[in-house]
Design an enzyme around this catalytic site. Structure first.
Site, PDB file in Angstrom:
ATOM      1  N   SER A 205      16.986  32.600 141.348  1.00  0.00           N
ATOM      2  CA  SER A 205      16.506  31.459 142.275  1.00  0.00           C
ATOM      3  C   SER A 205      17.034  30.224 142.098  1.00  0.00           C
ATOM      4  CB  SER A 205      14.933  31.417 141.808  1.00  0.00           C
ATOM      5  OG  SER A 205      14.214  30.585 143.069  1.00  0.00           O
ATOM      6  N   ASP A 425      14.546  37.514 151.898  1.00  0.00           N
ATOM      7  CA  ASP A 425      14.013  36.909 151.060  1.00  0.00           C
ATOM      8  C   ASP A 425      13.264  35.496 151.593  1.00  0.00           C
ATOM      9  OD1 ASP A 425      13.544  34.988 148.642  1.00  0.00           O
ATOM     10  OD2 ASP A 425      15.481  35.574 147.879  1.00  0.00           O
ATOM     11  N   HIS A 454      11.964  38.273 146.074  1.00  0.00           N
ATOM     12  CA  HIS A 454      12.714  37.199 145.600  1.00  0.00           C
ATOM     13  C   HIS A 454      12.950  37.683 144.000  1.00  0.00           C
ATOM     14  CE1 HIS A 454      13.988  33.001 144.933  1.00  0.00           C
ATOM     15  NE2 HIS A 454      13.170  32.923 144.033  1.00  0.00           N
TER      16      HIS A 454
END
Length: 519
Positions: A205, A425, A454
């Site tokens: 991320s 995502d 994710h």
């Protein structure tokens, strides 16, 4: 089910909105040797911990120091491939436990070749000072996120402005240096303290942006780099958040379709659009009467947002949804909020760092009329979390520290980087992976087709993990599946409703508790 994880990376440093060359004397500072002590947990008994002092301002390495908390699972194999730094994203996520997870989830033969290094970035968790700008800022019941009246809009604006002012007042000295470039420079101090000429890096991320910035600043010090669920560096951070709103709305609708598939379990109907209408009717009812005086519409959005990150949460959320709508029972909804949406002290710390980094990495609009126009336009097409996300980021409209110029992460000097991206995502939409693939020459993109989670590696998808394992073993990357993806893996099937076996008891749920939410 455990309580939700904390809410929702040197050639240059950032000062007063520009990149400034670090003085020559900062290029090779003395770095104290790390002292590792046992700090293992029941889940990760081999963890060790240490601390490292780094400059608050990397342009002034002899000035004030702050402390970073580090963790390590040491290598055990004769073949040693150096340190592998790991980061869970955020910004604001703690990486100490992630080292244990990565080391225990990778194949033993692969993990044994690395010192897996976790760290709490500056301002986070066990690092000192740890930020908490406004304790209690997210306590329920907050104003409705949907600003349908001037009074509601003003109530949210007042909260956002007060939070920004509290950060500026409480952390006036530290705040200008809680940024991605400063955190990337910290990583290089970690590298020196480890005595390593190069590091490998594994970021999820926001950690993908942190890694890309580090690679831009120090390409010759990167050995291997894995970026999972990739931030689009061309949209940091205002535009990226608007793109998120559309993607989260799509995932929420995918959840509605999943609930419709299991009408026999949840009794909410077989038409996803009608089920979605029931969800919004529930939201409207909570605006009039919060569940147990705790869960209003803003808290409801906090509760269901994690379902956009990880479909393993869908069965729990569906049960709470059904209990409220069909049985008029708010207890399950309150429990779901406590598990997924409630913010504890760690969450307050994470949010303080999140805003500090995002509000300072680059300029945000300072005219609230621009925010209002843009977000109402997005809300018309993506109502699920647009305004919730707006208020989450709204302190940036009032932030008391100067913003920086965004880092151009384009790089033709770094070794091959391995990228992982799911097509649906929500937190880091697919375009981020495709963009970074173009910007990092020689990188390889592995796509999880029709996946919506994710953070997709080390979550049970054997196809993805084979590429990860091969790369960490000997640097092998896939090449040339088509014009964009170098390899494609099928997504894992969606979960089924809860049974006697807890649906969240999986590697995926463990990882997502460590990653937290909001990026």
């Amino acid at each position: 089910m455990k309580k939700r994880a904390a809410a929702l990376c040197a050639a240059a440093v950032v000062v007063a909105g520009t990149f400034t060359a670090v003085p020559a004397r900062a290029s090779a500072p003395h770095t104290a040797k790390l002292t590792w002590k046992k700090c293992g947990t029941e889940d990760y008994p081999t963890l060790q911990c240490a601390s490292l002092q780094v400059p608050l301002d990397h342009a002034n390495p002899d000035g004030r120091k702050i402390t970073l908390a580090l963790s390590r699972v040491p290598h055990t194999a004769k073949k040693y491939q150096g340190p592998l730094l790991v980061n869970p994203g955020g910004p604001g996520g703690s990486g100490l436990t992630l080292a244990g997870f990565v080391a225990s989830t990778l194949p033993k033969a692969v993990a044994a070749q690395y010192d897996v290094i976790g760290f709490d970035p500056r301002g986070v968790g066990a690092s000192k000072p740890a930020l908490n700008c406004a304790p209690g800022h997210s306590q329920p019941v907050r104003p409705d996120s949907l600003p349908t009246t001037p009074a509601v809009e003003q109530a949210n604006l007042t909260r956002a402005k007060a939070f920004a002012e509290a950060c500026g007042k409480k952390y006036a000295r530290e705040l200008p240096y809680i940024t991605t470039p400063s955190a990337a420079q910290d990583m290089d101090w970690i590298r020196r303290a480890l005595g390593a000429p190069r590091i490998s890096f594994f970021g999820y991320s926001y950690g993908t942006y942190l890694g890309a910035v580090y690679a831009r600043l120090h390409p010759d010090r990167v050995r291997r780099m894995v970026l999972d669920s990739v931030v689009d560096p061309t949209g940091v951070w205002y535009d990226n958040n608007l793109m998120q709103d559309h993607a989260f709305n799509d995932r929420h609708r995918a959840f509605m379709a999943w609930v419709a598939k299991y009408d026999g379990t949840y009794g909410l109907g077989t038409d996803p659009e009608k089920i979605e209408a029931k969800w919004y009717a529930m939201r409207a009812a909570l605006a009039k009467k919060p569940a147990d005086g705790t869960v209003g519409p803003a808290e409801l959005e906090d509760t269901f947002l994690p379902g956009g990150y990880y479909n393993g949460y869908w069965p729990y959320l569906a049960e709470a949804f059904a209990a409220y709508v069909n049985d008029k029972d708010p207890a399950a909804l309150v429990e779901a909020y406590e598990n997924f949406g409630a913010v504890d002290a760690a969450g307050e710390n994470s949010y303080s760092v999140y805003t500090s980094v995002q509000c300072q990495d680059t300029d945000w609009p300072r005219d609230w009329r621009q925010w209002r126009k843009d977000n109402w336009a997005v809300h018309e097409k993506a109502p699920f979390m647009t305004w919730s996300n707006t208020w989450y980021n709204a302190p940036c409209a009032f932030w008391p520290a100067s913003a920086l110029r965004p880092v151009n992460v384009a790089n033709d000097q770094v070794p091959p980087v391995l990228l992982f991206q799911s097509t649906h995502d929500a937190a880091t939409p697919y375009q981020g992976g495709a963009t970074v693939h173009r910007l990092l020459r020689g990188s390889s993109l592995v796509v999880e087709a029709n996946g919506g989670n994710h953070g997709i590696t080390l979550s049970g998808n054997a196809c993805l993990d084979r590429h990860l394992e091969a790369y960490l073993t000997d640097g092998t990357v896939p090449r040339g599946h088509d014009d964009e993806a170098d390899a494609v893996c099928a997504a894992l099937p969606d979960p089924k409703p809860l049974t006697a076996k807890v649906a969240g008891d999986s590697r995926g749920s463990t990882l997502h508790r460590l990653l937290g939410f909001r990026g």
